[in-house]
Write a protein that holds these residues in place. Structure first.
Motif, PDB file in Angstrom:
ATOM      1  N   ALA A 167      31.113  77.915  -4.960  1.00  0.00           N
ATOM      2  CA  ALA A 167      30.730  78.841  -6.031  1.00  0.00           C
ATOM      3  C   ALA A 167      30.787  78.151  -7.391  1.00  0.00           C
ATOM      4  O   ALA A 167      29.902  78.358  -8.243  1.00  0.00           O
ATOM      5  N   ALA A 168      31.818  77.322  -7.608  1.00  0.00           N
ATOM      6  CA  ALA A 168      31.931  76.585  -8.870  1.00  0.00           C
ATOM      7  C   ALA A 168      30.770  75.601  -9.015  1.00  0.00           C
ATOM      8  O   ALA A 168      30.228  75.428 -10.115  1.00  0.00           O
ATOM      9  N   LEU A 169      30.387  74.961  -7.936  1.00  0.00           N
ATOM     10  CA  LEU A 169      29.255  74.037  -7.964  1.00  0.00           C
ATOM     11  C   LEU A 169      27.975  74.776  -8.354  1.00  0.00           C
ATOM     12  O   LEU A 169      27.211  74.305  -9.196  1.00  0.00           O
ATOM     13  N   GLU A 170      27.772  75.934  -7.768  1.00  0.00           N
ATOM     14  CA  GLU A 170      26.586  76.727  -8.101  1.00  0.00           C
ATOM     15  C   GLU A 170      26.608  77.151  -9.566  1.00  0.00           C
ATOM     16  O   GLU A 170      25.570  77.159 -10.229  1.00  0.00           O
ATOM     17  N   ALA A 171      27.786  77.498 -10.091  1.00  0.00           N
ATOM     18  CA  ALA A 171      27.893  77.925 -11.484  1.00  0.00           C
ATOM     19  C   ALA A 171      27.627  76.776 -12.448  1.00  0.00           C
ATOM     20  O   ALA A 171      27.106  76.986 -13.545  1.00  0.00           O
ATOM     21  N   LEU A 172      27.981  75.559 -12.055  1.00  0.00           N
ATOM     22  CA  LEU A 172      27.771  74.402 -12.918  1.00  0.00           C
ATOM     23  C   LEU A 172      26.315  73.948 -12.963  1.00  0.00           C
ATOM     24  O   LEU A 172      25.886  73.331 -13.931  1.00  0.00           O
ATOM     25  N   ALA A 173      25.594  74.246 -11.916  1.00  0.00           N
ATOM     26  CA  ALA A 173      24.208  73.784 -11.832  1.00  0.00           C
ATOM     27  C   ALA A 173      23.333  74.593 -12.785  1.00  0.00           C
ATOM     28  O   ALA A 173      23.521  75.800 -12.932  1.00  0.00           O
ATOM     29  N   PRO A 174      22.384  73.925 -13.431  1.00  0.00           N
ATOM     30  CA  PRO A 174      21.442  74.665 -14.276  1.00  0.00           C
ATOM     31  C   PRO A 174      20.683  75.682 -13.430  1.00  0.00           C
ATOM     32  O   PRO A 174      20.573  75.543 -12.209  1.00  0.00           O
ATOM     33  N   GLU A 175      20.157  76.698 -14.091  1.00  0.00           N
ATOM     34  CA  GLU A 175      19.506  77.788 -13.373  1.00  0.00           C
ATOM     35  C   GLU A 175      18.420  77.308 -12.426  1.00  0.00           C
ATOM     36  O   GLU A 175      18.315  77.772 -11.289  1.00  0.00           O
ATOM     37  N   GLU A 176      17.644  76.329 -12.844  1.00  0.00           N
ATOM     38  CA  GLU A 176      16.557  75.844 -11.986  1.00  0.00           C
ATOM     39  C   GLU A 176      17.083  75.039 -10.790  1.00  0.00           C
ATOM     40  O   GLU A 176      16.374  74.817  -9.823  1.00  0.00           O
ATOM     41  N   LYS A 177      18.338  74.595 -10.855  1.00  0.00           N
ATOM     42  CA  LYS A 177      18.921  73.837  -9.745  1.00  0.00           C
ATOM     43  C   LYS A 177      19.950  74.647  -8.962  1.00  0.00           C
ATOM     44  O   LYS A 177      20.591  74.131  -8.045  1.00  0.00           O
ATOM     45  N   GLY A 178      20.128  75.894  -9.322  1.00  0.00           N
ATOM     46  CA  GLY A 178      21.143  76.734  -8.676  1.00  0.00           C
ATOM     47  C   GLY A 178      20.950  76.879  -7.181  1.00  0.00           C
ATOM     48  O   GLY A 178      21.898  76.786  -6.406  1.00  0.00           O
ATOM     49  N   GLU A 179      19.705  77.118  -6.772  1.00  0.00           N
ATOM     50  CA  GLU A 179      19.427  77.278  -5.340  1.00  0.00           C
ATOM     51  C   GLU A 179      19.699  75.974  -4.593  1.00  0.00           C
ATOM     52  O   GLU A 179      20.282  75.966  -3.507  1.00  0.00           O
ATOM     53  N   GLU A 180      19.292  74.867  -5.207  1.00  0.00           N
ATOM     54  CA  GLU A 180      19.528  73.547  -4.593  1.00  0.00           C
ATOM     55  C   GLU A 180      21.028  73.268  -4.462  1.00  0.00           C
ATOM     56  O   GLU A 180      21.486  72.773  -3.437  1.00  0.00           O
ATOM     57  N   ALA A 181      21.792  73.631  -5.502  1.00  0.00           N
ATOM     58  CA  ALA A 181      23.245  73.449  -5.456  1.00  0.00           C
ATOM     59  C   ALA A 181      23.857  74.328  -4.366  1.00  0.00           C
ATOM     60  O   ALA A 181      24.771  73.906  -3.643  1.00  0.00           O
ATOM     61  N   GLY A 182      23.356  75.548  -4.218  1.00  0.00           N
ATOM     62  CA  GLY A 182      23.842  76.437  -3.160  1.00  0.00           C
ATOM     63  C   GLY A 182      23.567  75.874  -1.779  1.00  0.00           C
ATOM     64  O   GLY A 182      24.427  75.943  -0.885  1.00  0.00           O
TER      65      GLY A 182
END
Length: 95
Positions: free
Chosen positions: A41-56
């Protein structure tokens, strides 16, 4: 039979030590899985919005990898039990 009697305590002692020193008890595994979820969850929060899905997706891949590692450890323990059993059979056959 004497060789079995001589070897059995060592084999049993080794397995007891393995169990006592094991780091993956149910409670510890649950805590680790919970911590992993928080880190994903922290990784997803750190990722920019356009990379959020990729981080997830990356976080989920890490979670699946952890599960595979856990299953591999269980398989290793199972194989060690088979090796111990074959050693005992061999010792029994020698007697």
């Amino acid at each position: 039979m004497e060789s079995i009697k001589a070897s059995l305590p060592d084999v049993i002692q080794q397995r007891i030590e393995d169990l006592v020193n094991a780091q993956t008890t149910d409670e510890e595994m649950a805590a680790h899985i919970k911590e992993l979820g928080c880190r994903i969850a922290a990784l997803e929060a750190l990722a920019p919005e356009e990379k959020g899905e990729e981080a997830g997706q990356l976080g989920e891949a890490v979670h699946r990898l952890c599960e595979r590692i856990r299953r591999d450890y269980v398989a290793i323990a199972y194989r060690q039990g088979l090796v111990d059993g074959m050693r005992m059979d061999k010792l029994a056959a020698e007697e």
